[in-house]
Design a protein around this motif. Structure first.
Motif, PDB file in Angstrom:
ATOM      1  N   TYR A 297      30.166  42.305  34.438  1.00  0.00           N
ATOM      2  CA  TYR A 297      30.683  43.100  35.543  1.00  0.00           C
ATOM      3  C   TYR A 297      31.913  42.395  36.113  1.00  0.00           C
ATOM      4  O   TYR A 297      32.047  41.177  36.008  1.00  0.00           O
ATOM      5  CB  TYR A 297      29.632  43.288  36.638  1.00  0.00           C
ATOM      6  CG  TYR A 297      29.317  42.035  37.429  1.00  0.00           C
ATOM      7  CD1 TYR A 297      29.935  41.779  38.663  1.00  0.00           C
ATOM      8  CD2 TYR A 297      28.410  41.093  36.949  1.00  0.00           C
ATOM      9  CE1 TYR A 297      29.660  40.634  39.372  1.00  0.00           C
ATOM     10  CE2 TYR A 297      28.127  39.930  37.655  1.00  0.00           C
ATOM     11  CZ  TYR A 297      28.752  39.715  38.868  1.00  0.00           C
ATOM     12  OH  TYR A 297      28.488  38.566  39.574  1.00  0.00           O
ATOM     13  N   TRP A 298      32.803  43.183  36.713  1.00  0.00           N
ATOM     14  CA  TRP A 298      33.994  42.603  37.313  1.00  0.00           C
ATOM     15  C   TRP A 298      33.672  42.171  38.734  1.00  0.00           C
ATOM     16  O   TRP A 298      33.262  42.963  39.583  1.00  0.00           O
ATOM     17  CB  TRP A 298      35.148  43.611  37.326  1.00  0.00           C
ATOM     18  CG  TRP A 298      36.357  43.085  38.045  1.00  0.00           C
ATOM     19  CD1 TRP A 298      36.773  43.413  39.301  1.00  0.00           C
ATOM     20  CD2 TRP A 298      37.291  42.117  37.562  1.00  0.00           C
ATOM     21  NE1 TRP A 298      37.909  42.724  39.634  1.00  0.00           N
ATOM     22  CE2 TRP A 298      38.255  41.913  38.582  1.00  0.00           C
ATOM     23  CE3 TRP A 298      37.420  41.412  36.365  1.00  0.00           C
ATOM     24  CZ2 TRP A 298      39.319  41.035  38.448  1.00  0.00           C
ATOM     25  CZ3 TRP A 298      38.482  40.526  36.230  1.00  0.00           C
ATOM     26  CH2 TRP A 298      39.412  40.354  37.255  1.00  0.00           C
ATOM     27  N   SER A 299      33.861  40.875  39.005  1.00  0.00           N
ATOM     28  CA  SER A 299      33.616  40.330  40.331  1.00  0.00           C
ATOM     29  C   SER A 299      34.925  40.321  41.114  1.00  0.00           C
ATOM     30  O   SER A 299      35.849  39.581  40.776  1.00  0.00           O
ATOM     31  CB  SER A 299      33.052  38.905  40.231  1.00  0.00           C
ATOM     32  OG  SER A 299      33.029  38.282  41.505  1.00  0.00           O
ATOM     33  N   THR A 300      34.998  41.145  42.154  1.00  0.00           N
ATOM     34  CA  THR A 300      36.191  41.142  42.993  1.00  0.00           C
ATOM     35  C   THR A 300      36.284  39.848  43.791  1.00  0.00           C
ATOM     36  O   THR A 300      37.390  39.393  44.121  1.00  0.00           O
ATOM     37  CB  THR A 300      36.182  42.343  43.946  1.00  0.00           C
ATOM     38  OG1 THR A 300      34.952  42.349  44.695  1.00  0.00           O
ATOM     39  CG2 THR A 300      36.267  43.652  43.165  1.00  0.00           C
ATOM     40  N   SER A 303      37.421  37.359  41.013  1.00  0.00           N
ATOM     41  CA  SER A 303      38.498  37.861  40.140  1.00  0.00           C
ATOM     42  C   SER A 303      38.235  37.468  38.690  1.00  0.00           C
ATOM     43  O   SER A 303      39.106  36.924  37.994  1.00  0.00           O
ATOM     44  CB  SER A 303      39.867  37.323  40.598  1.00  0.00           C
ATOM     45  OG  SER A 303      40.176  37.784  41.890  1.00  0.00           O
ATOM     46  N   GLN A 304      37.037  37.744  38.216  1.00  0.00           N
ATOM     47  CA  GLN A 304      36.649  37.375  36.864  1.00  0.00           C
ATOM     48  C   GLN A 304      35.508  38.279  36.391  1.00  0.00           C
ATOM     49  O   GLN A 304      34.702  38.772  37.184  1.00  0.00           O
ATOM     50  CB  GLN A 304      36.179  35.911  36.821  1.00  0.00           C
ATOM     51  CG  GLN A 304      35.811  35.432  35.427  1.00  0.00           C
ATOM     52  CD  GLN A 304      35.240  34.037  35.399  1.00  0.00           C
ATOM     53  OE1 GLN A 304      35.102  33.384  36.436  1.00  0.00           O
ATOM     54  NE2 GLN A 304      34.880  33.564  34.217  1.00  0.00           N
ATOM     55  N   TRP A 305      35.465  38.490  35.069  1.00  0.00           N
ATOM     56  CA  TRP A 305      34.310  39.147  34.462  1.00  0.00           C
ATOM     57  C   TRP A 305      33.170  38.134  34.388  1.00  0.00           C
ATOM     58  O   TRP A 305      33.318  37.060  33.819  1.00  0.00           O
ATOM     59  CB  TRP A 305      34.655  39.639  33.057  1.00  0.00           C
ATOM     60  CG  TRP A 305      35.629  40.766  33.028  1.00  0.00           C
ATOM     61  CD1 TRP A 305      36.984  40.684  32.846  1.00  0.00           C
ATOM     62  CD2 TRP A 305      35.333  42.149  33.196  1.00  0.00           C
ATOM     63  NE1 TRP A 305      37.547  41.926  32.897  1.00  0.00           N
ATOM     64  CE2 TRP A 305      36.555  42.859  33.101  1.00  0.00           C
ATOM     65  CE3 TRP A 305      34.157  42.869  33.412  1.00  0.00           C
ATOM     66  CZ2 TRP A 305      36.628  44.238  33.223  1.00  0.00           C
ATOM     67  CZ3 TRP A 305      34.222  44.251  33.536  1.00  0.00           C
ATOM     68  CH2 TRP A 305      35.446  44.923  33.438  1.00  0.00           C
ATOM     69  N   ALA A 449      43.497  48.718  38.803  1.00  0.00           N
ATOM     70  CA  ALA A 449      42.663  47.568  39.155  1.00  0.00           C
ATOM     71  C   ALA A 449      42.421  46.702  37.920  1.00  0.00           C
ATOM     72  O   ALA A 449      42.344  47.226  36.794  1.00  0.00           O
ATOM     73  CB  ALA A 449      41.324  48.041  39.726  1.00  0.00           C
ATOM     74  N   ALA A 451      39.783  45.494  36.831  1.00  0.00           N
ATOM     75  CA  ALA A 451      38.561  45.905  36.141  1.00  0.00           C
ATOM     76  C   ALA A 451      38.827  46.994  35.113  1.00  0.00           C
ATOM     77  O   ALA A 451      38.046  47.171  34.159  1.00  0.00           O
ATOM     78  CB  ALA A 451      37.526  46.390  37.155  1.00  0.00           C
ATOM     79  N   LYS A 452      39.922  47.731  35.274  1.00  0.00           N
ATOM     80  CA  LYS A 452      40.247  48.818  34.338  1.00  0.00           C
ATOM     81  C   LYS A 452      40.938  48.318  33.073  1.00  0.00           C
ATOM     82  O   LYS A 452      41.082  49.065  32.098  1.00  0.00           O
ATOM     83  CB  LYS A 452      41.165  49.832  35.036  1.00  0.00           C
ATOM     84  CG  LYS A 452      40.572  50.464  36.283  1.00  0.00           C
ATOM     85  CD  LYS A 452      39.411  51.379  35.969  1.00  0.00           C
ATOM     86  CE  LYS A 452      38.937  52.109  37.225  1.00  0.00           C
ATOM     87  NZ  LYS A 452      37.793  52.995  36.944  1.00  0.00           N
ATOM     88  N   ARG A 455      38.291  43.263  29.131  1.00  0.00           N
ATOM     89  CA  ARG A 455      38.217  41.810  28.988  1.00  0.00           C
ATOM     90  C   ARG A 455      38.314  41.450  27.509  1.00  0.00           C
ATOM     91  O   ARG A 455      37.947  42.241  26.631  1.00  0.00           O
ATOM     92  CB  ARG A 455      36.908  41.266  29.566  1.00  0.00           C
ATOM     93  CG  ARG A 455      35.670  41.752  28.844  1.00  0.00           C
ATOM     94  CD  ARG A 455      34.381  41.230  29.470  1.00  0.00           C
ATOM     95  NE  ARG A 455      33.234  41.706  28.715  1.00  0.00           N
ATOM     96  CZ  ARG A 455      32.730  41.101  27.647  1.00  0.00           C
ATOM     97  NH1 ARG A 455      33.292  39.974  27.212  1.00  0.00           N
ATOM     98  NH2 ARG A 455      31.698  41.604  27.003  1.00  0.00           N
TER      99      ARG A 455
END
Length: 480
Positions: A297-300, A303-305, A449, A451-452, A455
């Motif tokens: 999951y993308w951690s806001t 700032s990392q998967w 974003a 996340a889009k 990775r």
């Protein structure tokens, strides 16, 4: 390269085999830092004999890395206020090894995982270890951002500078400039100054107002640790500058000559140097978790998967994560996480073991502290929007910003499609150093974003694998 051996059994402890053969174990632990040591200790107390694989010569991890035998500095000089914790962990692990309670594969790397087997590159060649349960304590690595000139010799990560100081008592330059953000920036600078190195400037890209905002949460969760950080910051004195931007390294054939930067008021500055250390906090090392089948999951916040795990570190399919390889919480939290993950592992094996309430409470408190750190030391987006097009983004493959922009125009802002076009992330580091920057650059180009963007998917082998070692092992086969 292949990653598994057919016919290896799972469970139980074997005595080992030649370099091209196989081993099996009930529990395989990757990493011998604070999380790995406490996980091993928990397993040993339950009567198991785990195998621990670690890349270092001795256990301790990056934070408590041990020096070469010729180094004379005391533990207090090396580890500061954490010397007692470091020595306790070293003693705990060494005692388990001397008592024959664990098998320690030092200076070894797990290069691939598949079908409950791990391919391990050792000094003697390749071993294939099958396991029933796998605890990944892979820690974290430097988060590096591209700076014009950073591909030059004489430019290092903050972690590399710390390793050189701890293990060999050397500074990587006569006159140093350190730049980036995060607690490691202050820590390494203070360690170098205490050791007698000349540190000309410490340049923090995080604005002071942002640091103050995060410091309140840090102080509420761990006031003593926060005060220690302020003490280390005081050691830097007038060398320290917050809110800097527009970093640029000027070099010649020998390496860096100066670092150009703007202070928080926009004033242009130049600092003469022959060595540069860079680092923007840390990033969880998640590549083995990826090969082990993790969902991300993308951690806001970070700032990392990051891999999806439950509160005890369960990843699924007999795999567990502990320490900074799950998310960046620090060494104290890693010890707690190692105990918690190992307890979950033992519980799933039908053995009665529950983590102590104190470990659970401490781990939760450290999560709040880490959230404050993430707030205080964010990476400004302007670091990516002000780069010249010839700035190297991927040092391994020599991929420049202009190459990424051209590829994105052809295939869109998808990081794996761009990778196929310009080889970003295909080099020796497998994207560990360039993925973050490439993702932020593509997000800016696509006005979307991070996340889009997707990775970079981990690919075995995760570390460079000598052809000679692969040729020695006929039993290692491609899982495909």
């Amino acid at each position: 390269m292949g990653v598994m051996t057919e016919g290896l059994s799972t469970g139980g402890q074997s005595t080992g085999s030649p370099s091209t053969g196989g081993q099996s174990t009930g529990v395989l632990i990757v990493g011998a830092g604070p999380a790995g040591i406490r996980a091993a200790e928990t397993c040993v107390k339950a009567g198991l004999h785990p195998i621990i694989v670690d890349e270092a010569r001795q256990a301790g991890g990056q934070i408590y890395r041990r020096p070469a035998s010729t180094v004379s500095r005391s533990a207090k000089d090396r580890y500061g206020s954490e010397a007692g914790k470091a020595l306790a962990l070293h003693k705990c692990f060494d005692l388990m090894v001397s008592n024959g309670q664990v098998t320690h594969l030092s200076q070894s790397s797990v290069t691939a995982i598949a079908h409950q087997s791990a391919q391990v590159l050792t000094n003697e060649g390749i071993k294939v270890i099958s396991f029933e349960k796998l605890i990944l304590c892979t820690g974290a690595g430097d988060r590096l951002l591209p700076v014009p000139g950073w591909q030059s010799a004489g430019v290092f990560s903050l972690g590399a500078m710390q390793i050189a100081l701890k293990t060999q008592e050397v500074a990587l330059g006569r006159r140093l400039v350190l730049a980036g953000t995060g607690p490691l920036l202050t820590l390494v600078a203070a360690q170098l100054i205490r050791a007698g190195a000349e540190v000309a400037a410490v340049l923090d890209t995080a604005p002071m107002r942002q640091q103050v905002k995060g410091a309140w949460a840090m102080a509420m969760a761990r006031p003593i640790v926060t005060l220690r950080g302020l003490y280390l910051r005081a050691i830097l004195g007038q060398r320290y500058h917050a809110g800097v931007r527009n970093l640029r390294i000027t070099t010649n054939e020998s390496g860096p000559t100066q670092l150009c930067w703007q202070d928080h008021t926009g004033l242009d500055c130049r600092t003469q140097c022959d060595g540069v250390g860079l680092g923007w906090h840390l990033m969880a090392d998640t590549q083995l978790a990826d090969l082990a089948g993790a969902n991300f999951y993308w951690s806001t916040e970070w700032s990392q998967w990051l891999p999806e795990v439950d509160s005890a570190g369960r990843l699924g399919n007999g795999v567990y994560l502990a320490g900074d390889g799950e998310r960046i919480l620090g060494a104290d939290a890693a010890e707690c996480a190692g105990q918690i993950a190992a307890a979950a592992c033992l519980e799933d094996m039908g053995l009665t073991c529950r983590p102590g309430k104190r470990a659970l409470w401490r781990h939760e408190r450290m999560q709040r502290f880490a959230s404050g750190l993430a707030t205080a030391f964010q990476v400004p987006q302007e670091l990516f929007t002000q780069l010249p097009s010839d700035t190297v983004i991927c040092r391994c493959e020599g991929v420049a910003l202009g190459d990424i922009q051209a590829a994105a125009r052809r295939v869109g802002p998808d990081i794996n499609r761009v990778k196929s076009q310009c080889r970003i992330g295909m080099g020796r580091c497998q994207g560990r150093y360039c993925q973050f920057a490439a993702g932020r650059i593509l997000a800016e180009l696509g006005q979307t974003a991070p996340a889009k963007i997707g990775r970079l998917r981990a690919q075995p082998p995760l570390r460079p694998l000598p052809v000679s070692a692969a040729l020695q092992s006929e039993s290692v086969k491609d899982p495909q």
